[in-house]
Design a protein around this motif. Structure first.
Motif, mmCIF file in Angstrom:
data_model
loop_
_atom_site.group_PDB
_atom_site.id
_atom_site.type_symbol
_atom_site.label_atom_id
_atom_site.label_comp_id
_atom_site.label_asym_id
_atom_site.label_seq_id
_atom_site.Cartn_x
_atom_site.Cartn_y
_atom_site.Cartn_z
ATOM 1 N N ASN A 117 0.851 -1.192 0.000
ATOM 2 C CA ASN A 117 0.000 0.000 0.000
ATOM 3 C C ASN A 117 0.886 1.242 0.000
ATOM 4 O O ASN A 117 1.474 1.593 1.028
ATOM 5 C CB ASN A 117 -0.915 0.011 1.234
ATOM 6 C CG ASN A 117 -1.836 -1.177 1.235
ATOM 7 O OD1 ASN A 117 -2.634 -1.344 0.333
ATOM 8 N ND2 ASN A 117 -1.705 -2.018 2.232
ATOM 9 N N GLU A 118 0.937 1.906 -1.138
ATOM 10 C CA GLU A 118 1.847 3.033 -1.314
ATOM 11 C C GLU A 118 1.554 4.186 -0.360
ATOM 12 O O GLU A 118 2.465 4.719 0.260
ATOM 13 C CB GLU A 118 1.777 3.520 -2.760
ATOM 14 C CG GLU A 118 2.796 4.593 -3.059
ATOM 15 C CD GLU A 118 2.793 4.995 -4.512
ATOM 16 O OE1 GLU A 118 3.888 5.061 -5.069
ATOM 17 O OE2 GLU A 118 1.715 5.239 -5.069
ATOM 18 N N ASP A 119 0.300 4.581 -0.235
ATOM 19 C CA ASP A 119 -0.020 5.766 0.577
ATOM 20 C C ASP A 119 0.021 5.496 2.079
ATOM 21 O O ASP A 119 0.176 6.432 2.866
ATOM 22 C CB ASP A 119 -1.389 6.330 0.193
ATOM 23 C CG ASP A 119 -1.381 6.965 -1.189
ATOM 24 O OD1 ASP A 119 -0.288 7.131 -1.774
ATOM 25 O OD2 ASP A 119 -2.468 7.287 -1.694
ATOM 26 N N ASP A 120 -0.133 4.248 2.508
ATOM 27 C CA ASP A 120 -0.095 3.892 3.928
ATOM 28 C C ASP A 120 1.299 3.503 4.403
ATOM 29 O O ASP A 120 1.503 3.308 5.600
ATOM 30 C CB ASP A 120 -1.012 2.699 4.205
ATOM 31 C CG ASP A 120 -2.459 3.074 4.337
ATOM 32 O OD1 ASP A 120 -2.762 4.279 4.398
ATOM 33 O OD2 ASP A 120 -3.298 2.158 4.369
ATOM 34 N N ASN A 121 2.231 3.320 3.463
ATOM 35 C CA ASN A 121 3.581 2.860 3.805
ATOM 36 C C ASN A 121 3.532 1.552 4.591
ATOM 37 O O ASN A 121 4.193 1.396 5.619
ATOM 38 C CB ASN A 121 4.349 3.926 4.600
ATOM 39 C CG ASN A 121 4.407 5.249 3.880
ATOM 40 O OD1 ASN A 121 4.525 5.291 2.662
ATOM 41 N ND2 ASN A 121 4.304 6.334 4.617
ATOM 42 N N GLN A 122 2.717 0.635 4.105
ATOM 43 C CA GLN A 122 2.565 -0.637 4.802
ATOM 44 C C GLN A 122 2.256 -1.765 3.827
ATOM 45 O O GLN A 122 1.899 -1.533 2.677
ATOM 46 C CB GLN A 122 1.447 -0.553 5.842
ATOM 47 C CG GLN A 122 0.062 -0.431 5.250
ATOM 48 C CD GLN A 122 -1.013 -0.277 6.321
ATOM 49 O OE1 GLN A 122 -0.722 0.019 7.470
ATOM 50 N NE2 GLN A 122 -2.253 -0.479 5.944
ATOM 51 N N ILE A 137 1.584 -4.383 8.211
ATOM 52 C CA ILE A 137 2.994 -4.290 8.587
ATOM 53 C C ILE A 137 3.573 -2.973 8.070
ATOM 54 O O ILE A 137 3.609 -2.752 6.855
ATOM 55 C CB ILE A 137 3.791 -5.468 7.991
ATOM 56 C CG1 ILE A 137 3.149 -6.798 8.405
ATOM 57 C CG2 ILE A 137 5.257 -5.394 8.409
ATOM 58 C CD1 ILE A 137 3.627 -7.986 7.606
ATOM 59 N N PRO A 138 4.021 -2.076 8.969
ATOM 60 C CA PRO A 138 4.656 -0.839 8.511
ATOM 61 C C PRO A 138 5.959 -1.154 7.769
ATOM 62 O O PRO A 138 6.746 -1.999 8.220
ATOM 63 C CB PRO A 138 4.950 -0.073 9.804
ATOM 64 C CG PRO A 138 4.129 -0.740 10.859
ATOM 65 C CD PRO A 138 3.931 -2.157 10.410
ATOM 66 N N VAL A 139 6.158 -0.497 6.629
ATOM 67 C CA VAL A 139 7.386 -0.671 5.844
ATOM 68 C C VAL A 139 7.890 0.710 5.440
ATOM 69 O O VAL A 139 7.391 1.715 5.925
ATOM 70 C CB VAL A 139 7.149 -1.581 4.611
ATOM 71 C CG1 VAL A 139 6.792 -2.992 5.049
ATOM 72 C CG2 VAL A 139 6.074 -1.025 3.699
ATOM 73 N N GLY A 140 8.826 0.783 4.525
ATOM 74 C CA GLY A 140 9.379 2.053 4.071
ATOM 75 C C GLY A 140 8.382 2.887 3.287
ATOM 76 O O GLY A 140 7.258 2.467 3.010
ATOM 77 N N ILE A 141 8.820 4.062 2.894
ATOM 78 C CA ILE A 141 7.980 5.031 2.198
ATOM 79 C C ILE A 141 7.634 4.538 0.791
ATOM 80 O O ILE A 141 8.490 4.067 0.051
ATOM 81 C CB ILE A 141 8.688 6.398 2.123
ATOM 82 C CG1 ILE A 141 8.882 6.936 3.541
ATOM 83 C CG2 ILE A 141 7.905 7.391 1.286
ATOM 84 C CD1 ILE A 141 9.738 8.184 3.605
ATOM 85 N N GLU A 142 6.357 4.646 0.451
ATOM 86 C CA GLU A 142 5.801 4.314 -0.864
ATOM 87 C C GLU A 142 6.218 2.943 -1.390
ATOM 88 O O GLU A 142 6.836 2.828 -2.446
ATOM 89 C CB GLU A 142 6.161 5.396 -1.886
ATOM 90 C CG GLU A 142 5.503 6.714 -1.599
ATOM 91 C CD GLU A 142 5.668 7.730 -2.719
ATOM 92 O OE1 GLU A 142 6.124 7.370 -3.821
ATOM 93 O OE2 GLU A 142 5.324 8.893 -2.475
ATOM 94 N N PRO A 143 5.855 1.865 -0.702
ATOM 95 C CA PRO A 143 6.195 0.539 -1.232
ATOM 96 C C PRO A 143 5.480 0.300 -2.564
ATOM 97 O O PRO A 143 4.295 0.538 -2.686
ATOM 98 C CB PRO A 143 5.684 -0.421 -0.158
ATOM 99 C CG PRO A 143 4.601 0.334 0.538
ATOM 100 C CD PRO A 143 5.030 1.776 0.491
#
Length: 151
Positions: A117-122, A137-143
């Motif tokens: 999810n690009e806008d949620d960073n997750q 799951i939180p991940v880096g910016i704009e996956p």
């Protein structure tokens, strides 16, 4: 063909047995067209569009279900993952996905989707049988993408 073909291409092979027992392979490509909110079905033998399905806003990634009866679609601007039944040609379910689902991977068991999810960073992990979110799951910016390792 209306609109522009996008990057979401998924190939499917179907085996047919003729009367003589010879094997013949037919191939089909499913193409997401994010500018006109459709999925095109392309016959690879003739390179012609044979069907077009209207789907959610800005379809991006697409993937076939394990049994190849359904097509999962990241409808990015609709903030959902849609399930297109390939027999009826109808959207049969809209699954929760998080904001702006871009790409996803289907677990080898066919039961879980891992959605970037690009806008949620997750990454949202979704149970496709129940339609419920398992975890976010939180991940880096704009996956932009996700993949599953076989191990």
């Amino acid at each position: 063909m209306a609109g522009r073909l996008s990057f979401g291409i998924f190939l499917s092979s179907v085996l047919f047995l003729g009367l003589s027992g010879n094997q013949v392979f037919a191939q089909t490509a499913y193409v997401s067209n994010e500018k006109d909110n459709t999925i095109s079905v392309v016959d690879l033998a003739s390179l012609k569009v044979i069907k077009t399905f209207k789907v959610g806003k800005r379809p991006r990634a697409i993937i076939l279900s394990k049994d190849q009866s359904k097509l999962y679609i990241c409808a990015s601007d609709s903030d959902t993952v849609q399930i297109l039944d390939l027999t009826s040609g109808k959207i049969i379910q809209n699954l929760p996905s998080g904001d702006d689902p871009e790409q996803f991977a289907l677990h080898p068991d066919g039961k879980r989707l891992f959605i970037a999810n690009e806008d949620d960073n997750q990454v949202t992990v979704l149970d496709v049988e129940t339609g419920l979110v398992i975890i976010e799951i939180p991940v880096g910016i704009e996956p932009e993408g996700v993949a599953i390792s076989p191990d």
